[in-house]
Motif scaffolding. Structure first.
Motif, PDB file in Angstrom:
ATOM      1  N   UNK A 127       0.815  -1.210   0.000  1.00 44.27           N
ATOM      2  CA  UNK A 127       0.000   0.000   0.000  1.00 44.27           C
ATOM      3  C   UNK A 127       0.849   1.260   0.000  1.00 44.27           C
ATOM      4  N   UNK A 128       1.986   1.228  -0.704  1.00 37.56           N
ATOM      5  CA  UNK A 128       2.905   2.374  -0.729  1.00 37.56           C
ATOM      6  C   UNK A 128       2.223   3.615  -1.292  1.00 37.56           C
ATOM      7  N   UNK A 129       1.401   3.404  -2.321  1.00 34.71           N
ATOM      8  CA  UNK A 129       0.714   4.530  -2.954  1.00 34.71           C
ATOM      9  C   UNK A 129      -0.162   5.269  -1.957  1.00 34.71           C
ATOM     10  N   UNK A 130      -0.943   4.499  -1.198  1.00 30.69           N
ATOM     11  CA  UNK A 130      -1.848   5.116  -0.219  1.00 30.69           C
ATOM     12  C   UNK A 130      -1.047   5.808   0.885  1.00 30.69           C
ATOM     13  N   UNK A 131       0.046   5.168   1.319  1.00 30.14           N
ATOM     14  CA  UNK A 131       0.908   5.784   2.335  1.00 30.14           C
ATOM     15  C   UNK A 131       1.402   7.141   1.854  1.00 30.14           C
ATOM     16  N   UNK A 132       1.835   7.189   0.590  1.00 32.77           N
ATOM     17  CA  UNK A 132       2.318   8.446   0.013  1.00 32.77           C
ATOM     18  C   UNK A 132       1.209   9.494   0.048  1.00 32.77           C
ATOM     19  N   UNK A 133      -0.007   9.065  -0.324  1.00 34.67           N
ATOM     20  CA  UNK A 133      -1.147   9.994  -0.326  1.00 34.67           C
ATOM     21  C   UNK A 133      -1.385  10.560   1.071  1.00 34.67           C
ATOM     22  N   UNK A 134      -1.311   9.663   2.074  1.00 35.07           N
ATOM     23  CA  UNK A 134      -1.607  10.088   3.440  1.00 35.07           C
ATOM     24  C   UNK A 134      -0.540  11.063   3.943  1.00 35.07           C
TER      25      UNK A 134
ATOM     26  N   UNK B 142       1.468  12.938   2.262  1.00 32.86           N
ATOM     27  CA  UNK B 142       1.364  14.217   1.565  1.00 32.86           C
ATOM     28  C   UNK B 142       0.217  15.064   2.107  1.00 32.86           C
ATOM     29  N   UNK B 143      -0.954  14.436   2.244  1.00 40.10           N
ATOM     30  CA  UNK B 143      -2.106  15.253   2.633  1.00 40.10           C
ATOM     31  C   UNK B 143      -1.989  15.714   4.087  1.00 40.10           C
ATOM     32  N   UNK B 144      -1.281  14.922   4.909  1.00 34.37           N
ATOM     33  CA  UNK B 144      -1.089  15.345   6.297  1.00 34.37           C
ATOM     34  C   UNK B 144      -0.251  16.627   6.343  1.00 34.37           C
TER      35      UNK B 144
ATOM     36  N   UNK C 162       9.563  19.600   3.915  1.00 35.15           N
ATOM     37  CA  UNK C 162      10.463  19.034   2.908  1.00 35.15           C
ATOM     38  C   UNK C 162      10.637  17.528   3.123  1.00 35.15           C
ATOM     39  N   UNK C 163      10.870  17.137   4.387  1.00 33.12           N
ATOM     40  CA  UNK C 163      11.092  15.720   4.689  1.00 33.12           C
ATOM     41  C   UNK C 163       9.860  14.883   4.319  1.00 33.12           C
ATOM     42  N   UNK C 164       8.689  15.441   4.595  1.00 36.10           N
ATOM     43  CA  UNK C 164       7.467  14.718   4.245  1.00 36.10           C
ATOM     44  C   UNK C 164       7.307  14.553   2.739  1.00 36.10           C
TER      45      UNK C 164
END
Lengths: 269, 279, 246
Positions: B54-61, B63-65, B89-91
């Protein structure tokens, strides 16, 4: 052949009528609905987010189905001795196990076909909502990723079949299958990590041999994960499809064959 | 019958109590969040392993956080600290490690880190990664070229990235011409105006358009004043003392307004600047 | 020539680390074609063990079991055997029609014949009106009757029933008795275990008494009249075996 087919179809029928499947479908539909809402929170790569969420929903639902319905189909046979009505017929233990495996595969196929088609809906909606000109998306790759979810679930089915034939308790089979899934999803990343950071951290050769061993023993599920490719319309070469397909077939063959070896001498007192 | 009434009363009481308590909880949570501030960012290698398939969803989360945090600051009209920008930047780096092709964190990070935080190095690091993975997307090298040109004054690098962008761009535009023009020195403001006009053409998101339009109008103001200063020097053969001088001598009728609310002035090195620093 | 034969069978179960329990001790028995053989014994005597060995559900530690002259490991012979397990449990989301179709197909019966037999059998066991209900909604007796239909769908030569009367009310028991008698009249071989003595006495040609894994006595009811109630003989044999053990 008739024996294998009959066992497969009765396994499938018993599985598909299970109420848990209905619950999983409801959850999947809710997640699809949520997808269309969540995507609006993003700026440009909206289609990517929609693809991420809807494909993950398909994969997750398939996994839930196998772990909670599929494992239980074995569990009931062995715990409650439903297996008596099967192997008291002209059906060998190997045919029983292979039939059972194909029953799980049919169950996965049904879930993936049904949810795979539905998963296109949130993508279509978000695509119409906003499509960034530099985004890339291709339905062919999207549905290829759906097919690969099925391939992955077929491999998970073979793992469940193997553990069900080795253990006498369906809960242990469930735990082992789940652990295998988690390890199988991460071996590739762990190997990459060890390969890329050799200078930074001292990795003992024992650890790296163990990781290599795990990489070959456990199924490499990352190979069947094309969600990123589907999300960004990245092309996939025919040779990738060929080799991952062969890998799946070989892995399934090994797992089910070891299962039948163990099952051949199994008693049902 | 009596037990039914008691049950209903109890339930209604509990439901009301529940709503009150939850409201209090949200306030408490708000306080907790403020004290918490920014949290640690998981190392990419760990996240890649933990995210399973679920890397894609993790990236989405992730980013949106970060975006929600930034948005909250904007709404409360609070300044972002350097530490917070580092966190952003780190996020963005983590989100793009989880999904190497994810445009939004590249875009969000690159735009806000360069203009907002003056962290051009970090912005460019993100864009360089994006150039590598999103190898079809002309906008990435275009933004990278702009950063090199405008913030780092490295025209050679800027020209290189613009050529890359021109190669990827299918429909005809001014990018190739712009790349060529960068070979000339001393036309910084004018080139920047052309750059921004080009970006505006390709941007359809209204908030982003607005911010670019503000920058563009400010730059146009600077460009207008630069030309006036040149005319003044040409006519009077001496340095201008201040911008008011230009109006006094009738070269311009008025000093343009900075949309950011700052005031234009002539810096010691003779260049036109604004007190708002376009922020 | 025996249609079912046990030849010096020993069956050990592992009950723990290096501990074992012997369920059958040098068990030999032959059952002839067309006879009804009743298997009698207290609980835990090893009746089910002997039956499960015939169905290849468990394997003998020593000795050999044969059906129709072939080892019980040969799956082909199971086409001729109908089996009803003790306390049967079936796929509970399915209905009897689906179960009978599965049973018929795997036992090599063609679809037309399966339909015919299904209707006939479900009428006999009194489940025809309930045929579309999933097994999970069935009572214990109904499940037992479904199991009986399943055992007979392929018109087997040999019928093996493990405690067919347990869980049945008197009417249900009567049904089973009638069915056994009907099968007998059709020339089938029937091997069943029970601890309900009257039932056994009524339908059996021969009776075997099994105590603690040892076949203590085989009585041919037809040729040697019992002389005293079966109950007395049974208790006598059980006690004798108990003393011998001490």
């Amino acid at each position: 052949m008739i024996a294998i087919w009959s066992v497969a179809s009765i396994t499938f029928k018993e599985g598909i009528k299970n109420r848990v499947i209905f619950g999983i479908f409801i959850i999947a539909l809710l997640l699809f609905a949520a997808t269309t809402v969540v995507t609006t929170l993003f700026m440009r790569d909206i289609v990517k987010v929609a693809v991420d969420l809807s494909l993950s929903t398909v994969s997750f639902s398939g996994l839930l189905t196998l772990l909670f319905v599929g494992v239980n189909l074995f569990g009931k046979d062995l715990d409650k001795r439903t297996i008596y009505m099967v192997i008291s017929r002209p059906i060998s233990r190997s045919e029983y196990l292979i039939g059972k495996f194909f029953g799980l595969v049919m169950l996965s196929l049904t879930v993936v076909v049904f949810l795979g088609i539905l998963s296109a809906l949130p993508v279509i909606i978000s695509k119409n909502f906003y499509y960034y000109s530099e985004a890339r998306f291709n339905w062919l790759i999207f549905f290829l990723a759906v097919v690969y979810i099925f391939v992955k679930l077929a491999v998970v089915s073979s793992v469940i079949t193997l553990f069900a034939s080795l253990t006498s308790n369906s809960f242990i089979a469930l735990v082992l299958s789940l652990v295998t899934y988690i390890i199988g999803q991460s071996t590739e990343s762990v190997r990459l990590l060890l390969a890329s950071q050799v200078e930074k951290i001292e990795v003992s050769p024992v650890v790296s041999y163990m990781v290599d061993a795990a990489y070959y023993i456990f199924p490499n599920f990352s190979a069947f994960d094309l969600k990123t490719q589907a999300a960004h319309g990245l092309s996939i070469s025919p040779s990738y499809i060929l080799w991952t397909g062969l890998y799946a077939v070989f892995y399934i063959t090994v797992a089910v064959a070891i299962g039948t070896l163990a099952f051949r001498r199994r008693e049902f007192p | 019958m009596r037990s039914l009434v008691i049950s209903i009363l109890l339930i209604s009481f509990a439901v009301i109590g529940n709503v009150f308590a939850l409201n209090a909880v949200s306030l408490e949570r708000e306080k907790l969040r403020k004290e918490e501030g920014i949290s640690l960012v998981m190392p990419s290698a760990v996240a890649r392993i933990a995210a399973l398939e679920f890397k894609g969803i993790f990236a989405d989360i992730i980013f949106s956080r970060a975006m929600t945090y930034y948005g909250g600051k904007l709404i409360r009209k609070e300044e972002m600290t350097g530490e917070e920008w580092d966190w952003i930047y780190k996020n963005m780096a983590l989100a793009t490690d989880l999904d190497n092709y994810f445009l939004d964190p590249y875009y969000f990070g690159a735009m806000n880190l360069s203009w907002g935080a003056n962290k051009v190095k970090e912005a460019n690091a993100l864009l360089e990664k994006a150039v590598k993975y999103r190898d079809w997307d002309w906008t990435i090298p275009f933004y990278l070229g702009f950063n090199h040109f405008y913030f780092l004054q490295d025209n050679e690098k800027a020209s290189f990235y613009l050529m890359e962008s021109a190669k990827r761009e299918i429909s005809g535009s001014l990018i190739a011409t712009l790349a060529a023009r960068l070979a000339y020195q001393g036309r910084r403001t004018e080139n920047a105006v052309i750059f921004l006009e080009e970006i505006l053409k390709k941007t359809d998101d209204n908030t982003i358009r607005n911010s670019y339009e503000m920058r563009l109008n400010t730059l146009k103001g600077i460009f207008f004043l630069e030309k006036a200063v040149a005319v003044y020097q040409d006519r009077f053969k001496k340095q201008t003392e201040g911008l008011d001088e230009l109006v006094a001598k009738g070269i311009i009728t008025a000093i343009p307004k900075d949309p950011y609310g700052g005031k234009f002035y002539i810096d010691k090195d003779g260049s036109i600047k604004t007190t708002s620093e376009m922020r | 020539m025996a249609i079912i034969s046990f030849d010096s069978i020993i069956k050990d179960y592992k009950t723990g680390f290096r501990k074992k329990k012997t369920a059958l001790k040098d068990f030999s028995l032959g059952i002839h074609e067309g006879e009804v053989f009743g298997f009698l014994g207290p609980n835990g005597a090893g009746k089910s063990t002997a039956i499960k060995i015939l169905l290849n559900l468990i394997f003998p530690t020593h000795g050999r079991a044969e059906i129709l002259g072939k080892g019980v490991g040969d799956k082909g012979i199971r086409r001729f055997i109908g089996y009803l397990p003790e306390n049967p449990y079936f796929y509970d989301y399915l209905n009897p029609l689906e179960l009978l179709k599965f049973a018929g197909k795997t036992s090599g019966v063609d679809s037309m014949k399966i339909q015919e037999r299904t209707e006939e059998l479900l009428n006999t066991v009194g489940l025809w009106n309930e045929r579309k209900r999933a097994i999970r909604n069935y009572s214990k007796g109904m499940v037992q009757r479904t199991g009986l239909a399943l055992a007979l769908i392929h018109d087997p030569k040999i019928v093996i029933l493990d405690e067919p009367m347990t869980g049945l009310d008197p009417i249900g028991r009567r049904h089973v008795i009638d069915m056994i008698l009907k099968l007998k009249s059709e020339g089938k071989t029937i091997f069943f275990s029970s601890h309900i003595l009257q039932d056994i006495e009524r339908v059996c040609d021969r009776i075997g008494i099994l105590v603690n894994g040892v076949l203590v006595r085989v009585i041919d009811i037809k040729s040697e009249p019992l002389g005293k109630p079966l109950e007395d003989i049974f208790i006598e044999e059980t006690e004798k075996a108990g003393r011998a053990k001490e």
